[in-house]
Structure formats: structure tokens, C-alpha cells
Scaffold this active site. Structure first.
Site, PDB file in Angstrom:
ATOM      1  N   ASP A 178      12.797  -4.871   7.472  1.00 41.54           N
ATOM      2  CA  ASP A 178      12.411  -3.887   6.448  1.00 41.54           C
ATOM      3  C   ASP A 178      12.940  -2.503   6.821  1.00 41.54           C
ATOM      4  OD1 ASP A 178      10.614  -3.752   8.605  1.00 41.54           O
ATOM      5  OD2 ASP A 178       9.064  -2.830   7.378  1.00 41.54           O
ATOM      6  N   HIS A 497      16.352 -12.508   8.475  1.00 44.84           N
ATOM      7  CA  HIS A 497      15.595 -11.728   7.493  1.00 44.84           C
ATOM      8  C   HIS A 497      15.838 -10.259   7.823  1.00 44.84           C
ATOM      9  CE1 HIS A 497      12.301 -11.077   4.602  1.00 44.84           C
ATOM     10  NE2 HIS A 497      11.981 -10.050   5.369  1.00 44.84           N
ATOM     11  N   ASP A 543      16.828 -20.891   9.803  1.00 49.36           N
ATOM     12  CA  ASP A 543      17.844 -19.840   9.648  1.00 49.36           C
ATOM     13  C   ASP A 543      18.082 -19.579   8.162  1.00 49.36           C
ATOM     14  OD1 ASP A 543      19.828 -18.000   9.993  1.00 49.36           O
ATOM     15  OD2 ASP A 543      21.396 -19.479  10.408  1.00 49.36           O
ATOM     16  N   GLU A 552      13.211 -13.064  11.310  1.00 50.31           N
ATOM     17  CA  GLU A 552      13.390 -11.617  11.141  1.00 50.31           C
ATOM     18  C   GLU A 552      13.944 -11.038  12.448  1.00 50.31           C
ATOM     19  OE1 GLU A 552      10.004  -9.608   9.486  1.00 50.31           O
ATOM     20  OE2 GLU A 552      11.104  -7.732   9.251  1.00 50.31           O
TER      21      GLU A 552
HETATM   22  O1  G3I Z   1      -3.051 -12.725  18.258  1.00 48.35           O
HETATM   23  C1  G3I Z   1      -3.038 -14.022  17.693  1.00 48.35           C
HETATM   24  C2  G3I Z   1      -3.242 -15.067  18.764  1.00 48.35           C
HETATM   25  O2  G3I Z   1      -4.491 -14.899  19.339  1.00 48.35           O
HETATM   26  C3  G3I Z   1      -3.072 -16.447  18.144  1.00 48.35           C
HETATM   27  O3  G3I Z   1      -3.145 -17.419  19.148  1.00 48.35           O
HETATM   28  C4  G3I Z   1      -1.721 -16.546  17.443  1.00 48.35           C
HETATM   29  C5  G3I Z   1      -1.549 -17.868  16.730  1.00 48.35           C
HETATM   30  O4  G3I Z   1      -0.476 -17.802  15.805  1.00 48.35           O
HETATM   31  O5  G3I Z   1      -1.614 -15.533  16.490  1.00 48.35           O
HETATM   32  C6  G3I Z   1      -1.688 -14.243  17.044  1.00 48.35           C
HETATM   33  O6  G3I Z   1      -1.541 -13.299  16.038  1.00 48.35           O
HETATM   34  C7  G3I Z   1      -0.275 -13.155  15.481  1.00 48.35           C
HETATM   35  C8  G3I Z   1       0.201 -11.749  15.790  1.00 48.35           C
HETATM   36  O7  G3I Z   1       1.366 -11.492  15.114  1.00 48.35           O
HETATM   37  C9  G3I Z   1       0.404 -11.586  17.307  1.00 48.35           C
HETATM   38  O8  G3I Z   1       1.450 -10.794  17.637  1.00 48.35           O
HETATM   39  C10 G3I Z   1      -0.387 -13.381  13.995  1.00 48.35           C
HETATM   40  O9  G3I Z   1      -0.660 -14.744  13.738  1.00 48.35           O
HETATM   41  C11 G3I Z   1       0.869 -12.975  13.301  1.00 48.35           C
HETATM   42  O10 G3I Z   1       0.692 -13.034  11.906  1.00 48.35           O
HETATM   43  C12 G3I Z   1       1.241 -11.558  13.705  1.00 48.35           C
HETATM   44  O11 G3I Z   1       2.474 -11.265  13.208  1.00 48.35           O
HETATM   45  C13 G3I Z   1       2.864  -9.906  13.134  1.00 48.35           C
HETATM   46  C14 G3I Z   1       3.498  -9.697  11.766  1.00 48.35           C
HETATM   47  O12 G3I Z   1       4.054  -8.415  11.683  1.00 48.35           O
HETATM   48  C15 G3I Z   1       2.520  -9.889  10.624  1.00 48.35           C
HETATM   49  O13 G3I Z   1       1.531  -8.956  10.654  1.00 48.35           O
HETATM   50  C16 G3I Z   1       3.883  -9.641  14.236  1.00 48.35           C
HETATM   51  O14 G3I Z   1       3.244  -9.644  15.504  1.00 48.35           O
HETATM   52  C17 G3I Z   1       4.573  -8.313  14.016  1.00 48.35           C
HETATM   53  O15 G3I Z   1       5.618  -8.196  14.941  1.00 48.35           O
HETATM   54  C18 G3I Z   1       5.102  -8.220  12.602  1.00 48.35           C
HETATM   55  O16 G3I Z   1       5.641  -6.955  12.413  1.00 48.35           O
HETATM   56  C19 G3I Z   1       6.411  -6.752  11.249  1.00 48.35           C
HETATM   57  C20 G3I Z   1       5.895  -5.470  10.616  1.00 48.35           C
HETATM   58  O17 G3I Z   1       4.579  -5.675  10.177  1.00 48.35           O
HETATM   59  C21 G3I Z   1       6.779  -5.018   9.474  1.00 48.35           C
HETATM   60  N1  G3I Z   1       8.145  -4.942   9.908  1.00 48.35           N
HETATM   61  C22 G3I Z   1       8.655  -6.168  10.421  1.00 48.35           C
HETATM   62  C23 G3I Z   1       7.876  -6.600  11.624  1.00 48.35           C
HETATM   63  C24 G3I Z   1       8.459  -7.842  12.249  1.00 48.35           C
HETATM   64  O18 G3I Z   1       8.159  -9.025  11.598  1.00 48.35           O
HETATM   65  O1  9MR Z   2      10.377  -8.102   4.708  1.00 49.13           O
HETATM   66  C1  9MR Z   2       9.052  -8.105   5.178  1.00 49.13           C
HETATM   67  C2  9MR Z   2       9.035  -8.235   6.675  1.00 49.13           C
HETATM   68  O2  9MR Z   2       9.634  -7.120   7.252  1.00 49.13           O
HETATM   69  C3  9MR Z   2       7.628  -8.430   7.186  1.00 49.13           C
HETATM   70  O3  9MR Z   2       7.644  -8.790   8.533  1.00 49.13           O
HETATM   71  C4  9MR Z   2       6.918  -9.531   6.420  1.00 49.13           C
HETATM   72  C5  9MR Z   2       5.471  -9.658   6.825  1.00 49.13           C
HETATM   73  O4  9MR Z   2       4.778  -8.498   6.601  1.00 49.13           O
HETATM   74  O5  9MR Z   2       6.978  -9.277   5.052  1.00 49.13           O
HETATM   75  C6  9MR Z   2       8.287  -9.227   4.557  1.00 49.13           C
HETATM   76  O6  9MR Z   2       8.233  -8.955   3.205  1.00 49.13           O
HETATM   77  C7  9MR Z   2       7.778  -9.997   2.401  1.00 49.13           C
HETATM   78  C8  9MR Z   2       6.364  -9.691   1.940  1.00 49.13           C
HETATM   79  O7  9MR Z   2       5.455  -9.762   2.987  1.00 49.13           O
HETATM   80  C9  9MR Z   2       5.970 -10.635   0.852  1.00 49.13           C
HETATM   81  N1  9MR Z   2       6.949 -10.697  -0.195  1.00 49.13           N
HETATM   82  C10 9MR Z   2       8.282 -11.080   0.234  1.00 49.13           C
HETATM   83  C11 9MR Z   2       8.779 -10.102   1.264  1.00 49.13           C
HETATM   84  C12 9MR Z   2      10.139 -10.525   1.812  1.00 49.13           C
HETATM   85  O8  9MR Z   2      11.009 -10.837   0.877  1.00 49.13           O
END
Ligand code: G3I
Ligand code: 9MR
Length: 588
Positions: A178, A497, A543, A552
Site C-alpha cells: 500500500d 501484492h 504468487d 505482500e
Molecule cells: O499474534 C497472533 C498470534 O498470537 C497467533 O498465533 C497468530 C496466528 O495466525 O496470529 C498472530 O497475529 C497475526 C499478527 O499479524 C501478528 O503479527 C494476525 O493473525 C495477522 O492478521 C496480523 O497481520 C498483520 C496485518 O497487517 C493485518 O493486520 C501483520 O502483522 C502486519 O504486518 C500487516 O501490516 C500491513 C499493514 O497493516 C498495512 N500495510 C501493509 C502491511 C503488510 O501486510
Molecule cells: O493492500 C492492502 C494491504 O497493504 C494490507 O496488508 C491488507 C490488509 O490490511 O489489505 C490490503 O488491501 C485490501 C483490503 O484489506 C481489502 N480490500 C482489498 C485490498 C487489496 O486489494
């Protein structure tokens, strides 16, 4: 007729892909170092006596045997581990099993292009400037998101900077796939790369990534950090020291190039986690860049900003970022990345540590002592205590250093305990809980970095090989056969992504980017109608551009890749590499 031809082309393409994926020879597709271990794993086929390794001239070098086998407790698949460590002569080799063959490379410089490219990737994802062909070749693009007129969201208002105020907050790196900029993740990424810089200053003094600042006197890695720090400084409300959690559009942008994006951008809510991470990396940078002639004012500004941020955090210990609550109260509602985290002991520990190292003020050390964690853990944007522990290890404080080193030893010994029973001869990759969103950064590269600290400070020669084994996993010796860094290896992510890579009209994605990797959570599946090739944790990787949960890219993961690839590169024979240093790194 046309339809039949098209259908058969599609089938052939599918067979082609699956044949490619089905190659059972799993190895590091980037390169092995001459004097380190070189394992290859054969997936599900017992090679018996049929493996042959040939050199570039086609001469047989050896007929390696299987040294052990391992049954995955995730998929039940059998893997056959082969040891090629005896081959030490640099060169290109082929390993063959019946109709399958894979090539590999042995070189003192095996990690050099990866190291350079993973750092260079941060230039390619800079926001707010034109990316020029002089530095980016075909990945040149127009400036997007100037962020010179960013709106203060009502959740971020203070009496001095009320809602609707327009502030200027340019530059910095895009966070990931993003286009938003998030304080927490930015600070973590800078913190980790600066920690590795501190351990390898001579190496980084010479590393040239061909960026606009390459001709100044500052190491390129510091110039790259400064580009993001310059942005980060603007995220602080100067009236009270609090730091906005993120700079974002209300909703994620479409898959369009940066210069085509025109949604308004906001700074949203101050958070205690963001403010402490800000304090920590500002203090760390202030210390490391002190006296630098290219950035004469930065150190004192950063020091003051860090002190103020820490004070704000002390007064606002419960100011966690809760997007749902914010959306219940304020408009416009915000649906981009949350980086939500409801504990800030680790952030405060890291900040207190860095403030103490910068200022020597005893109160900070007392805070750090109180908040010191009991152990190392895999680090991530939400778990930053290790960055504080690394910093104590780099310090000359005998007490905190000794405690940190003893925790490091326990952590590393635990990581390496079962390697000889592992699926791919690596600390990472045999356990279900190794896998998840972004696992290749925090769970695979991070422990490898910790092991290089251990190798340097605890037991020289013991831990480095395990660090390399995790990288071997990352670069292809794994359950899917992917080399998970764009632009590297013979089977590499082609559709990350990543909005820029997906919309720049160039087939190959931007190089040097680590994807999140196998994630059994598959959080993107329902929405994207995605069909993952497998539900096994270590094979839950797709992929495909839509797969944000497994494919991503993100700065925190790339920071880990920079850390491990540069440090390994730094530990190999510098003399042999001299010709590469100073050469302008160009894209083909
Ligand atoms: O902490 C729990 C853990 O206890 C459990 O065992 C495990 C099982 O899946 O899940 C863990 O939590 C996860 C968490 O990341 C830990 O890092 C969540 O399921 C998972 O949904 C969460 O994902 C995060 C994601 O955003 C969704 O919120 C990622 O860490 C984080 O790096 C990612 O960040 C995004 C930004 O929001 C937007 N930009 C892109 C970026 C990369 O994807
Ligand atoms: O592109 C977004 C990515 O950077 C984030 O990690 C992810 C989870 O928050 O979300 C992606 O965006 C998606 C959104 O959550 C839901 N609609 C589709 C988007 C990607 O096409």
C-alpha cells in the site's frame, strides 16, 4: 479451433508451471559460500544413488549421498537431506536427479547482490520524489504522494494543531504493498537496520547502492535511513511531543501508480506505541549520526524530538491506537493498516535504552532496567524489545550487556536445538507456528540476525552457520521451492501484492523485495476468491497479486532481509569483493 488452441496453450502453461514447481531439488538459488555448509534437500523422492553434481564444464564433481531424512509433521512429506559442503571451489554447478536438474553457484560474493539489492529496494519505494532512471533504470517513475498538504484528522487534533489543519509531511518510504506511511513500522525498520549498521560500520562505509546521495561522505545505508527519518520528524506534534500513528488515505488506494493517486491524506491519532518507537529510533539515529557533516542539524533536532516524545508517552500510557473506536467517533472513517498493539512495555524499554545511550541520563537507564524483558523473542513491528537488547549488547554497560547476552544465548540455543531433525536443515521451517503473516521477516531472517550477534559476541564460529541455513531456506531450500525475494533465483515471486510492481507495466516486479511468505491464516482467501495451492502451513503461499496475506512486501520484512544479507556479506572475504564495491549498481 482457436478456442482449442488457446485451451491447450493454457494447459501447457499450467503443466509448465507445475513441472517447474514439481522439481524436487530444493536449494539456495542465489548462492553458497565456499567455506560454509551447503545442504540440498530432495522433496519426496528418495534419490538413492542417482544424484550427480557436475561443474560448469560438465565434469562430474561428486555423486552425493543422503545424510538423513525428515518427515514433515505438517504435511507428512518425506525430505532427503544431502550435504555438498565438501565442494568448496567457486563456480557454477548442476545437480541432477533423473530428469530433474537445478543449478547452483558457489562464490565468496554469493550474498553481495542480494545485500545491495535489498537495501536499494528502499530507494525504489521512496515516496514524494521522482525516482530517476539514473538510479532506478527501468523502475524509474514519477513522484507521487508529495504529502505537502496533509490534513489533521479529528482523532489527531490538539489545541495547537486542531482538526483540519494542513501540515507538510513529505518523503519517507511507502510501507508495503500500500501507499501509506505508518510510524510504528517505519521506526521498527529503521531501528533494526541501524542496529545492524552499528555492528558493521566498515562494511557499510563501502557499500554503494547508487542512490542520489551516494557521492556524499555518509554511508548509503544512513542516507537511506535519513530519507525516512526526515519524514518521521514531521509526524510529531511540536506542541506536546505526541506522534501521529500514521499518515494515510481513508481507504487503501486502487492498484494505480503513485502519481495517479489523488485521495486526500490524513495524519491520524497520536499513539503511545508510535510515539515510543519514534523516540527510540530518533535517539538511536541521533547517536549514530552525531558529527555527520552531511546532516549537520539532524542530531540535535532528533535528540530533542526523542526526549519530548518520551515525555508525552509517559503522560499518555494508555493512548493505544484503536481504529474501531476512532471510527465510532470521527469522520472520515479510516480502514487502512492498523498496526494495533495494546502493550507498550517493549516500546518503552527500547526508547529508554536508546535515550540512555544517547544522553547518559540515569533515569532512562532505571526505566530500562524496570522494563527489561526476561527473554529474546522473534521480533516484529509490535514486539520491539529485542532492539533494546541488541542496543545493550552494543553498549559498554557491563551489567545490561551481560544480561542481554545471556538472554541471547538462550534464544539462539533454543533456535538451533532441533536443526538436525528439521525438514530443510534450518532452524526455521519445521514447526507450524513458524508460519504466519510476514513470517519470513520476523521468524526466518530475524533469528538469523540474532545468531550473527551470538556468533560475534558469544561463541565465534558456532552460530553463523545456522544464520546461513535460515537464508538458504528463504532462498529456495524449502517446501514450495520458491526463492522468496523478487528478482532472485529461478523460481521467484512474479506477482507480489505491491501496487507499484502491479501497475508499472513492467513484467518483472521491482527487485530486492522479500514477500511475507507462507501463511496458513490465508486471511485474503474469502475476499479475493483465492485458491491456495495447499493448506499446509509451510505451503500456504500464493504468487498472486491479490494475496496480501502471503505475497505482500513490506519495509519491516525487507529491513530484516537487509540486516541478514548485509551482515553475512560483511563477514565474507572483503578482499575478493573489492571490485564490486564502488561499482554503480545498475539494473539490467
Ligand atoms: O499474534 C497472533 C498470534 O498470537 C497467533 O498465533 C497468530 C496466528 O495466525 O496470529 C498472530 O497475529 C497475526 C499478527 O499479524 C501478528 O503479527 C494476525 O493473525 C495477522 O492478521 C496480523 O497481520 C498483520 C496485518 O497487517 C493485518 O493486520 C501483520 O502483522 C502486519 O504486518 C500487516 O501490516 C500491513 C499493514 O497493516 C498495512 N500495510 C501493509 C502491511 C503488510 O501486510
Ligand atoms: O493492500 C492492502 C494491504 O497493504 C494490507 O496488508 C491488507 C490488509 O490490511 O489489505 C490490503 O488491501 C485490501 C483490503 O484489506 C481489502 N480490500 C482489498 C485490498 C487489496 O486489494
Amino acid at each position: 479451433m482457436k478456442r482449442i488452441i488457446l485451451a491447450s496453450i493454457a494447459i501447457m502453461a499450467a503443466i509448465g508451471i507445475s513441472a517447474k514447481l514439481a522439481n524436487p531439488i530444493r536449494l539456495n538459488q542465489v548462492g553458497y559460500l565456499p567455506n560454509e555448509q551447503k545442504y540440498v534437500v530432495i522433496d519426496q523422492i528418495d534419490p538413492q544413488n542417482k544424484l550427480i553434481v557436475k561443474n560448469e564444464k560438465g565434469n562430474v564433481v561428486c555423486k552425493p549421498k543422503v545424510v538423513r531424512k525428515a518427515k514433515s509433521n505438517m504435511s507428512g512429506k518425506m525430505r532427503y537431506i544431502v550435504d555438498l559442503s565438501e565442494i568448496k571451489t567457486p563456480g557454477k554447478y548442476t545437480i541432477q536427479l533423473d530428469k530433474y536438474r537445478s543449478s547452483f553457484n558457489i562464490s565468496e560474493n554469493a550474498f553481495h547482490n542480494l545485500a545491495t539489492s535489498s537495501l536499494k529496494a528502499f530507494y525504489l519505494i521512496r515516496s514524494g520524489i521522482d525516482i530517476s532512471s539514473k538510479y532506478a533504470g527501468i523502475y524509474a517513475r514519477r513522484c507521487g504522494h508529495p504529502d505537502t498538504a496533509v490534513i489533521v484528522h479529528p482523532s489527531a487534533a490538539s489545541s495547537a494543531v486542531p482538526s483540519g489543519t494542513i501540515i507538510s509531511s513529505p518523503y519517507g518510504w511507502y510501507d508495503a504493498g500500500d501507499y501509506n506511511k505508518y510510524t510504528v513500522n517505519s521506526a521498527y525498520s529503521i531501528g533494526l537496520m541501524l542496529a545492524v549498521y552499528e555492528q558493521n560500520k566498515d562494511y557499510f562505509a563501502k557499500l554503494n547502492t547508487n542512490i542520489p546521495e551516494s557521492n556524499n561522505t555518509t554511508p548509503d545505508i544512513l542516507d537511506e535511513m535519513m530519507f525516512n527519518l526526515k519524514w518521521l520528524l514531521t509526524m510529531q506534534d511540536p506542541s506536546d511531543g505526541g506522534v501521529y500513528h500514521k499518515l494515510t488515505t481513508p481507504r487503501f488506494e486502487n492498484f494505480i501508480m503513485p502519481d495517479k493517486c489523488h485521495q486526500p491524506r490524513y495524519v491520524v491519532a497520536k499513539s503511545v506505541t508510535g510515539t515510543l518507537d519514534f523516540a527510540a529510533c530518533m535517539a538511536q539515529a541521533a547517536r549514530l549520526i552525531q558529527g555527520n557533516k552531511d546532516y549537520p542539524d539532524f542530531s540535535s533536532k532528533a535528540r530533542e524530538a526523542a526526549i519530548k516524545a518520551y515525555e508525552w508517552a509517559k503522560k499518555n500510557p494508555d493512548a493505544f491506537y484503536r481504529q474501531r473506536d476512532i471510527n465510532n467517533k470521527f469522520k472520515p472513517s479510516i480502514s487502512t493498516g492498523e498496526y494495533g498493539d495494546f502493550r507498550c512495555n517493549d516500546e518503552m524499554f527500547w526508547a529508554a535504552t536508546e535515550l540512555y545511550r544517547l544522553t547518559g541520563i540515569s533515569q532512562y537507564k532505571e526505566d530500562a532496567k524496570k522494563l527489561m524483558p526476561p527473554f529474546f523473542t522473534n521480533s516484529s513491528w509490535g514486539m520491539v524489545s529485542d532492539l533494546g537488547l541488541f542496543s545493550w549488547i552494543s553498549s559498554n554497560d557491563p551489567e545490561m550487556r551481560a544480561k542481554s547476552l545471556s538472554m541471547l544465548k538462550k534464544y539462539c540455543d533454543n533456535q538451533i536445538a532441533d536443526v538436525d531433525k528439521s525438514d530443510f536443515q534450518s532452524p526455521f521451517g519445521s514447526r507450524k507456528f513458524d508460519f504466519g503473516w510476514g513470517c519470513l521477516g520476523g521468524n526466518c531472517c530475524f533469528p538469523a540476525i540474532a545468531m550473527l550477534y551470538a556468533d560475534k559476541y558469544i561463541d565465534s564460529g558456532k552460530y553463523k552457520k545456522y544464520a546461513i541455513e535460515n537464508i538458504d531456506y528463504l532462498l529456495g531450500r524449502n517446501a514450495t521451492g520458491y526463492c522468496y525475494v523478487t528478482g532472485f533465483g529461478h523460481l521467484s515471486p512474479m506477482h507480489p501484492h505491491h501496487r507499484i510492481s502491479a501497475s508499472d507495466g513492467i513484467d518483472a516486479p521491482m527487485p530486492g523485495l522479500l514477500v511475507g511468505g507462507p501463511n496458513p491464516g490465508q486471511q485474503d482467501k474469502a475476499e479475493g476468491n483465492l485458491v491456495y495451492p495447499s493448506n499446509y502451513p509451510d505451503e500456504s503461499y500464493l504468487d498472486q497479486t491479490e494475496s496480501y496475506a502471503s505475497n505482500e512486501i513490506a519495509i519491516n520484512w525487507n529491513a530484516n532481509l537487509v540486516g541478514i544479507s548485509c551482515w553475512i556479506d560483511a563477514t565474507t572475504n572483503i578482499t575478493n569483493k573489492k571490485t564490486l564495491y564502488g561499482q554503480n549498481y545498475q539494473f539490467k
